[in-house]
Design an enzyme around this catalytic site. Structure first.
Site, short mmCIF file in Angstrom:
data_model
loop_
_atom_site.label_atom_id
_atom_site.label_comp_id
_atom_site.label_asym_id
_atom_site.label_seq_id
_atom_site.Cartn_x
_atom_site.Cartn_y
_atom_site.Cartn_z
N LYS A 1 0.84 -1.21 0.00
CA LYS A 1 0.00 0.00 0.00
C LYS A 1 0.87 1.25 0.00
CE LYS A 1 0.44 2.18 4.19
NZ LYS A 1 1.86 1.96 4.34
N SER B 1 8.31 -11.78 -2.43
CA SER B 1 7.63 -10.49 -2.51
C SER B 1 8.32 -9.59 -3.51
CB SER B 1 7.64 -9.82 -1.13
OG SER B 1 6.94 -8.60 -1.18
N GLY C 1 7.94 1.74 3.96
CA GLY C 1 6.64 2.34 4.22
C GLY C 1 5.56 1.88 3.26
N LEU C 2 5.76 0.70 2.65
CA LEU C 2 4.82 0.21 1.64
C LEU C 2 3.97 -0.95 2.15
CD1 LEU C 2 7.21 0.34 -1.45
CD2 LEU C 2 5.54 2.06 -0.73
N GLY C 3 3.96 -1.15 3.47
CA GLY C 3 3.09 -2.17 4.04
C GLY C 3 3.51 -3.60 3.75
N SER C 4 4.83 -3.83 3.61
CA SER C 4 5.28 -5.18 3.26
C SER C 4 4.93 -6.19 4.35
CB SER C 4 6.79 -5.20 2.96
OG SER C 4 7.53 -4.80 4.09
N GLU D 1 0.28 -8.49 12.60
CA GLU D 1 0.93 -7.18 12.69
C GLU D 1 1.25 -6.80 14.14
OE1 GLU D 1 2.31 -5.87 9.90
OE2 GLU D 1 1.03 -4.11 9.68
N ASP E 1 -2.81 -0.73 7.24
CA ASP E 1 -2.06 -1.48 6.22
C ASP E 1 -2.70 -2.83 5.92
OD1 ASP E 1 -0.37 0.66 6.50
OD2 ASP E 1 1.46 -0.51 6.76
#
Length: 472
Positions: A39, A171, A178-181, A227, A238
């Site tokens: 995201k 992945s 900051g990309l929600g990995s 999470e 996220d």
């Protein structure tokens, strides 16, 4: 040490490993794959910390989890996550199932779990301590966090009679950008384990909307628990975007509660450039900068945060309006202008970085779209909304400049599908013949680079094969 880690081949090339010396899958449980997107925050970063609205949307960079069920005699679970140097096996019978006899009740798959059980965390610890001994410092911490998240979910959702399985994860998402990995990975684990205990139905074309929503909510709730293992106090945004796809409008006025989020089901798929500065940054540091500015200049800073909120709500009003047309140049330009305004307001709060400004300058000079930082700023990533009918040569020239500056550029789309499943992990590859080509662990680990990986698995930016099914 409980279980065993096998560092050989994790950091080297996967082709060096004897990957499938284990017995083949049981025909009763085919190899399958789940996938979930990363995201970006599109509008409203930093303002959201101060009770304003923000919009986060999915991107076509994704995580992929291949689940291989072993024969009944094999009583082990193995996690192979090469991106974080994790390759570890536990014996199912040695895991701390006894802790559930002490608890009032083991959580059920349909329960809402909002905090970790300290007894379970403590009982898991000896089984995590031996993970990734070949790594040190932050790398080992990341690897062990991933292992903790997986093991907590496995113990919560599975049982001592669970089949032995191998969980292999790849992945195309950069880690720590900051990309929600991590949320993407947690959604994959949650969906895979729920599928294995037979509580996910579908997805199929005629599935009622309420049932789809229930399935997604189950995946999302358990992804949030994953999470919790990694971040301690995640916002929940996220994993929601990664599960549901498209976008969400969210606001968090009370930090003792999850944010109030509203799915934007009509958010359009839009072409996007994602540029990673590779400049390390600390979210906490950037958030503290804005808090200090607000203390020093309360009126001006609050007005700036209110302006960011106006930008977010203007975008929301456009996207949710009845006559919104994502193919309209006028609508794209409107969103692009909001990108530019949002970025300028974030610059005034002091959370940009010279590398982010260099990206913006390069894009502005090429005249191909509108750019803003995404996330905390201070480094990290920038996103560029592309204009319609952009010249391919202009994009290639821009890519060369990004590369020369040491940036990593990804062409992606904004607002795509959420969690999906390929069951079994077989693609027909353009033929109607029975069977098809199975994606096995060896092929999966040997795929090099995002394009080769996406071509193999059949979903991502380049492709979306009909064998993949999505709850939506």
């Amino acid at each position: 040490m409980n279980g065993n880690s096998r560092p050989n081949g994790v950091n080297g090339h996967p082709k060096d490993r004897n990957l499938m010396s284990r017995k083949p899958s049981s025909p009763m449980a085919p190899t399958f794959m789940v996938s979930a997107p990363g995201k970006v925050i599109v509008f409203g970063e930093h303002a959201v910390v101060h009770g304003k609205a923000a919009i986060a949307a999915s991107i076509s960079l994704r995580s992929y989890l291949l689940v291989t069920t072993l024969s009944k005699s094999q009583r082990t679970i193995t996690v192979v996550f090469p991106d974080v140097g994790l390759d570890h096996t536990w014996n199912i019978d040695d895991l701390p199932w006894h802790v559930f006899t002490k608890l009032a009740q083991k959580p059920r798959y349909y329960d809402m779990v909002t905090s970790l059980d300290p007894d379970l965390v403590q009982a898991m610890q000896p089984h995590i301590d031996g993970v990734s001994p070949h790594l040190t410092g932050e790398k080992r911490k990341i690897s062990q966090s991933a292992a903790s998240s997986f093991l907590y979910l496995f113990l919560s959702l599975s049982s001592p009679t669970a089949p032995g399985s191998i969980y292999t994860l790849r992945s195309t998402l950069p880690i720590g950008a900051g990309l929600g990995s991590s949320a993407s990975v947690c959604v994959c684990i949650s969906a895979a384990l729920l599928k294995q205990i037979h509580v996910l139905s579908g997805p199929h074309q005629d599935q009622p909307e309420e049932e789809v929503d229930l399935q997604l909510e189950r995946i999302n709730k358990w992804a949030f628990v994953g999470e919790l293992c990694i971040h301690g106090n995640p916002s929940g945004v996220d994993n929601t975007v990664s599960t549901r796809g498209r976008a969400v409008l969210f606001k968090r006025e009370d930090y003792s509660k999850p944010p109030n989020s509203r799915p934007l089901k009509d958010f359009p798929e839009l072409p996007l450039l994602l540029i990673n500065t590779k400049q390390p940054r600390s979210t906490a540091t950037e958030v503290a900068k804005v808090a200090a500015l607000k203390k020093k200049y309360p009126g001006v800073t609050e007005a700036t945060l209110d302006s960011i909120d106006e930008v977010t709500m203007s975008a929301h009003a456009l996207i949710t309006s009845e006559n919104f047309d994502p193919s309209s140049e006028e609508n794209i330009e409107y969103l692009g202008d909001l990108f530019r305004i949002n970025h300028g307001l974030l610059v005034s709060l002091g959370v940009s970085h010279p590398k982010l400004e260099h990206i913006r300058e390069l894009v502005d000079y090429a005249d191909i779209g509108w750019t803003k930082l995404t996330g905390a700023g201070g480094g990290g990533c920038a996103i560029t909304l592309l204009k319609r009918h952009v010249d391919d040569e202009a994009i290639r020239e821009l890519q060369r400049k990004f590369e020369a500056a040491g940036f990593e550029e990804h062409k992606t789309t904004l607002g795509g599908s959420g969690v999906g499943i390929l069951y079994p992990a077989v693609l027909r590859n353009g033929t109607d013949e029975e069977g098809g080509e199975e994606i096995d662990q060896k092929k999966f680990l040997n795929a090099t680079g995002p394009e080769e990986l996406e071509t193999l698995v059949g979903v991502g930016l380049l492709d979306r094969r009909p064998e993949w099914k999505f709850w939506q």
